[in-house]
Enzyme design. Structure first.
Site, PDB file in Angstrom:
ATOM      1  N   GLU A   1      72.548  13.469  73.436  1.00  0.00           N
ATOM      2  CA  GLU A   1      72.010  14.375  72.464  1.00  0.00           C
ATOM      3  C   GLU A   1      71.373  13.440  71.354  1.00  0.00           C
ATOM      4  OE1 GLU A   1      75.175  16.481  69.776  1.00  0.00           O
ATOM      5  OE2 GLU A   1      73.961  18.429  70.000  1.00  0.00           O
TER       6      GLU A   1
ATOM      7  N   LYS B   1      87.356  21.965  55.795  1.00  0.00           N
ATOM      8  CA  LYS B   1      86.873  20.643  55.047  1.00  0.00           C
ATOM      9  C   LYS B   1      85.588  20.731  55.550  1.00  0.00           C
ATOM     10  CE  LYS B   1      86.216  16.901  56.793  1.00  0.00           C
ATOM     11  NZ  LYS B   1      84.946  16.297  56.138  1.00  0.00           N
TER      12      LYS B   1
ATOM     13  N   THR C   1      81.007  15.750  70.107  1.00  0.00           N
ATOM     14  CA  THR C   1      81.998  15.735  71.178  1.00  0.00           C
ATOM     15  C   THR C   1      82.816  14.834  71.070  1.00  0.00           C
ATOM     16  OG1 THR C   1      80.064  16.684  72.609  1.00  0.00           O
ATOM     17  CG2 THR C   1      81.879  15.877  73.653  1.00  0.00           C
TER      18      THR C   1
ATOM     19  N   CYS D   1      72.969  22.007  67.179  1.00  0.00           N
ATOM     20  CA  CYS D   1      73.836  21.815  68.367  1.00  0.00           C
ATOM     21  C   CYS D   1      72.928  22.661  69.695  1.00  0.00           C
ATOM     22  CB  CYS D   1      75.065  22.283  68.428  1.00  0.00           C
ATOM     23  SG  CYS D   1      75.198  23.480  67.631  1.00  0.00           S
TER      24      CYS D   1
ATOM     25  N   GLY E   1      81.245  20.104  65.520  1.00  0.00           N
ATOM     26  CA  GLY E   1      80.747  18.633  65.358  1.00  0.00           C
ATOM     27  C   GLY E   1      80.545  17.765  66.689  1.00  0.00           C
TER      28      GLY E   1
ATOM     29  N   GLU F   1      83.501  23.785  68.829  1.00  0.00           N
ATOM     30  CA  GLU F   1      82.154  23.857  69.237  1.00  0.00           C
ATOM     31  C   GLU F   1      81.577  22.748  68.960  1.00  0.00           C
ATOM     32  OE1 GLU F   1      80.180  26.691  69.576  1.00  0.00           O
ATOM     33  OE2 GLU F   1      81.963  28.160  69.273  1.00  0.00           O
TER      34      GLU F   1
ATOM     35  N   GLY G   1      85.500  15.945  68.724  1.00  0.00           N
ATOM     36  CA  GLY G   1      86.082  17.027  69.357  1.00  0.00           C
ATOM     37  C   GLY G   1      87.213  16.427  70.325  1.00  0.00           C
TER      38      GLY G   1
HETATM   39  P1  NAD Z   1      81.010  14.510  63.145  1.00  0.00           P
HETATM   40  O1  NAD Z   1      81.726  15.055  64.276  1.00  0.00           O
HETATM   41  O2  NAD Z   1      81.635  13.006  63.040  1.00  0.00           O
HETATM   42  O3  NAD Z   1      81.568  14.933  61.924  1.00  0.00           O
HETATM   43  C1  NAD Z   1      81.849  16.512  61.951  1.00  0.00           C
HETATM   44  C2  NAD Z   1      82.893  16.917  60.979  1.00  0.00           C
HETATM   45  O4  NAD Z   1      84.023  16.161  61.420  1.00  0.00           O
HETATM   46  C3  NAD Z   1      82.645  16.111  59.367  1.00  0.00           C
HETATM   47  O5  NAD Z   1      83.216  17.013  58.542  1.00  0.00           O
HETATM   48  C4  NAD Z   1      83.550  14.981  59.385  1.00  0.00           C
HETATM   49  O6  NAD Z   1      83.879  14.479  58.292  1.00  0.00           O
HETATM   50  C5  NAD Z   1      84.558  15.359  60.340  1.00  0.00           C
HETATM   51  N1  NAD Z   1      85.308  14.440  61.155  1.00  0.00           N
HETATM   52  C6  NAD Z   1      84.877  13.157  61.346  1.00  0.00           C
HETATM   53  N2  NAD Z   1      85.910  12.526  62.177  1.00  0.00           N
HETATM   54  C7  NAD Z   1      86.976  13.165  62.324  1.00  0.00           C
HETATM   55  C8  NAD Z   1      88.452  13.131  62.868  1.00  0.00           C
HETATM   56  N3  NAD Z   1      88.561  12.088  63.457  1.00  0.00           N
HETATM   57  N4  NAD Z   1      89.043  14.075  62.661  1.00  0.00           N
HETATM   58  C9  NAD Z   1      88.632  15.350  62.080  1.00  0.00           C
HETATM   59  N5  NAD Z   1      87.411  15.494  61.547  1.00  0.00           N
HETATM   60  C10 NAD Z   1      86.639  14.291  61.572  1.00  0.00           C
HETATM   61  O7  NAD Z   1      79.630  14.517  63.495  1.00  0.00           O
HETATM   62  P2  NAD Z   1      78.683  13.503  62.578  1.00  0.00           P
HETATM   63  O8  NAD Z   1      78.807  11.889  62.564  1.00  0.00           O
HETATM   64  O9  NAD Z   1      78.369  14.084  61.528  1.00  0.00           O
HETATM   65  O10 NAD Z   1      77.425  13.649  63.663  1.00  0.00           O
HETATM   66  C11 NAD Z   1      77.460  12.799  64.635  1.00  0.00           C
HETATM   67  C12 NAD Z   1      76.719  13.811  65.976  1.00  0.00           C
HETATM   68  O11 NAD Z   1      77.399  14.858  65.816  1.00  0.00           O
HETATM   69  C13 NAD Z   1      75.673  14.020  65.775  1.00  0.00           C
HETATM   70  O12 NAD Z   1      74.547  13.212  66.216  1.00  0.00           O
HETATM   71  C14 NAD Z   1      75.361  15.438  66.951  1.00  0.00           C
HETATM   72  O13 NAD Z   1      75.190  14.618  68.018  1.00  0.00           O
HETATM   73  C15 NAD Z   1      76.919  16.033  66.687  1.00  0.00           C
HETATM   74  N6  NAD Z   1      76.789  17.167  65.780  1.00  0.00           N
HETATM   75  C16 NAD Z   1      76.952  18.403  66.511  1.00  0.00           C
HETATM   76  C17 NAD Z   1      77.006  19.307  65.545  1.00  0.00           C
HETATM   77  C18 NAD Z   1      77.158  20.874  65.932  1.00  0.00           C
HETATM   78  O14 NAD Z   1      76.886  21.614  65.551  1.00  0.00           O
HETATM   79  N7  NAD Z   1      77.675  21.045  67.276  1.00  0.00           N
HETATM   80  C19 NAD Z   1      76.881  19.136  64.353  1.00  0.00           C
HETATM   81  C20 NAD Z   1      76.721  18.007  63.412  1.00  0.00           C
HETATM   82  C21 NAD Z   1      76.629  16.955  64.546  1.00  0.00           C
END
Ligand code: NAD
Ligand code: MG
Length: 487
Positions: free
Chosen positions: A398, A193, A247, A301, A245, A267, A250
């Site tokens: 972050e 996804k 924390t 990240c 994505g 990650e 995660g």
């Molecule tokens: P997020 O964690 O919400 O989204 C990342 C992915 O997870 C997306 O594909 C999203 O659709 C999916 N997702 C969202 N909620 C989910 C759930 N409950 N179950 C399964 N999948 C789900 O990240 P974001 O809102 O796009 O960004 C928010 C913060 O995340 C940023 O400010 C940053 O701090 C962090 N971030 C970190 C990384 C990294 O590479 N480590 C990358 C993007 C964002």
């Protein structure tokens, strides 16, 4: 150099690269609509122009995709590694052939400078597929399991099964490559996804897999937002979950799969220290600080978001750093002279703004170079905070934007103490002319990757991953195989 924020609006995106008005889900080798017809729009964050509509996968669609992956697993996992490798090599070469188009598409959908997508992201995507193609027939020699006897390494480890992978928007195709390449090389099948704001290169990748002749169902792409990701992770027939994505999500995923047979790698975020000692070459350190925090607009990240500089050189370094930041060009991601592109979404922009406002309210001093930002789209100027203390939110949370905090230290021990004073532990940088000091420091930093006299350098042969709340498991290199094998 002119006004650093001088901005020429991008021409219609569809004229530059072939984008269809709408995309379906890629399941079992075919594009299909979502069962309930749901769709979302992806926009160009530099212009707010709607690029395309993509299907939103629901539970029924996720189930179809997982079933297709399960069916394909039988024959895919039974293929000799050398045969699987042929597909991966073909995909790697097709990515190179389509490199320009993929770079433009990535920059349009994500907002990152074309110089980065063309010279960093897409070449690394191809490199990951080449790297893992090379592993596919050598898994028995990866040394990842206990040998049965001293003389013989035992049978090759087995793939885990169906991998459910959820990726973010900051490196859309590269995060796909980090997850798909090792999964397929090891004989797993995949349901991936992409992030809701950047689905286009993943969908183009699906077409590339068709062109490469990848058997149906080996790779499935289900677009959508958080609910779609949640459904994928919750699906009972997913054997392995891989997530990159935030924390917060995660942690939710870790809770959701607790007590199931699912294996997981996470990650997550980071808050990396970039440590500059008084004996460092100041000019290279300035380049590395800029690379560390303004690469991909700081939406990385492992970004070097906390500068820790030794007190005796702090004034000199900051003077040089601000001079350098004034030369950065912020604007059209498709202009090859652009250094800092757009912020990926309105939501991300408001997160950055909120934290920056908290920084000011808590008493830190904010600086950005003068210049006007484009009227349309999502933009944030390069920003530096001085007068920062460990108690400030900007030093702890972050930000995921082009925002650097500056703190000073007197001794190496204090540098290490401050660098490790974070909930995260993904990466760090050390700048010094003395090898012994670099090693002394690196050994004490609780970070998955430590760069010395450089920053944000990636290589498919090198494992990447975090300590503490930055997650667990490694991606890349030989270590990255472990996440996709039953060892
Ligand atoms: P997020 O964690 O919400 O989204 C990342 C992915 O997870 C997306 O594909 C999203 O659709 C999916 N997702 C969202 N909620 C989910 C759930 N409950 N179950 C399964 N999948 C789900 O990240 P974001 O809102 O796009 O960004 C928010 C913060 O995340 C940023 O400010 C940053 O701090 C962090 N971030 C970190 C990384 C990294 O590479 N480590 C990358 C993007 C964002
Ligand atoms: Mg987009």
């Amino acid at each position: 150099m002119g006004n650093p924020f001088e901005y020429a609006p991008a021409p219609e995106s569809r004229a530059i690269v072939d984008i269809a008005p709408a995309y379906g889900l890629f399941i079992d080798g075919k594009f299909t609509d979502a069962a309930d017809g749901g769709r979302l729009k992806t926009v160009n964050p530099a212009t707010e122009e709607v690029l395309a509509e993509v299907a939103v996968g629901g539970e029924a669609d996720v189930d179809r995709a997982v079933k297709a992956a399960r069916k394909a697993f039988k024959s895919w996992s039974a293929l000799p590694g050398a045969e699987r490798a042929k597909y991966l090599f073909r995909i790697a070469r097709l990515i190179q052939e389509h490199g320009r188009e993929l770079a433009v598409l990535e920059s349009i959908d994500n907002g990152k400078p074309i110089r980065e997508s063309r010279d960093v992201d897409i070449p690394l995507v191809a490199a990951h597929f080449f790297h893992y193609a090379g592993w596919a027939d050598k898994l028995a020699y990866a040394g990842l399991w206990q040998s049965r006897t001293k003389e013989h390494s035992g049978p090759a480890p087995k793939p885990i099964g169906v991998a459910g992978q959820v990726i973010p928007w900051n490196f859309p195709l590269l995060m796909l490559a980090w997850k798909v390449a090792p999964a397929l090389a090891c004989g797993n099948t995949v349901v991936l996804k992409p992030a809701e704001t950047t689905p286009l290169t993943a969908l183009r990748f699906a077409e590339i897999c068709v062109e490469a002749g990848l058997p149906d169902g080996v790779l499935n792409i289900v677009t959508g937002a958080g609910e779609t990701g949640r459904a994928l992770i919750a699906h009972p027939d997913v054997d392995k979950v891989a997530f990159t994505g935030s924390t917060a999500v995660g942690k939710e995923i870790a809770r959701a799969i607790a007590g199931t047979r699912k294996r997981v790698t996470l990650e997550l975020g980071g808050k990396a220290a970039n440590i500059v000692y008084d004996d460092a070459a100041i000019d290279s350190a300035v380049d590395g600080i800029v690379e560390g925090i303004f690469f991909n607009g700081g939406q990385v990240c492992c970004a070097g978001s906390r500068l820790l500089v030794q007190e005796s050189v702090a004034d000199e370094l900051l003077a040089s750093l601000t001079r350098r930041i004034k030369t950065l060009r912020v604007g059209d991601p498709l202009d090859k002279n652009t250094d800092v592109g757009a912020i990926n979404s309105a939501a991300q922009l408001s997160r950055i703004r909120e934290l920056v406002e908290a920084g000011e309210a808590e008493g830190a001093e904010r600086w950005s170079p003068a210049g006007e930002l484009p009227g349309k789209g999502f933009w944030f100027p390069p920003t530096v905070f001085t007068g920062v203390t460990q108690a400030h939110r900007i030093a702890r949370d972050e930000i995921f934007g082009p925002v650097l905090t500056v703190q000073t230290f007197r001794t190496p021990a204090e540098a290490v103490e401050k660098a490790n004073n974070t909930a995260y532990g993904l990466s760090a940088g050390v700048w010094t002319e003395k090898g012994a000091k670099a090693l002394w420091t690196a050994q004490r930093l609780r970070a998955g990757v430590v760069w010395t006299n450089t920053f944000n350098k990636f290589d498919p042969a090198s494992p990447f991953g975090g300590f503490k709340e930055s997650g667990f498991g490694r991606e890349g290199g030989r270590h990255g195989l472990e996440a996709y094998l039953d060892v």
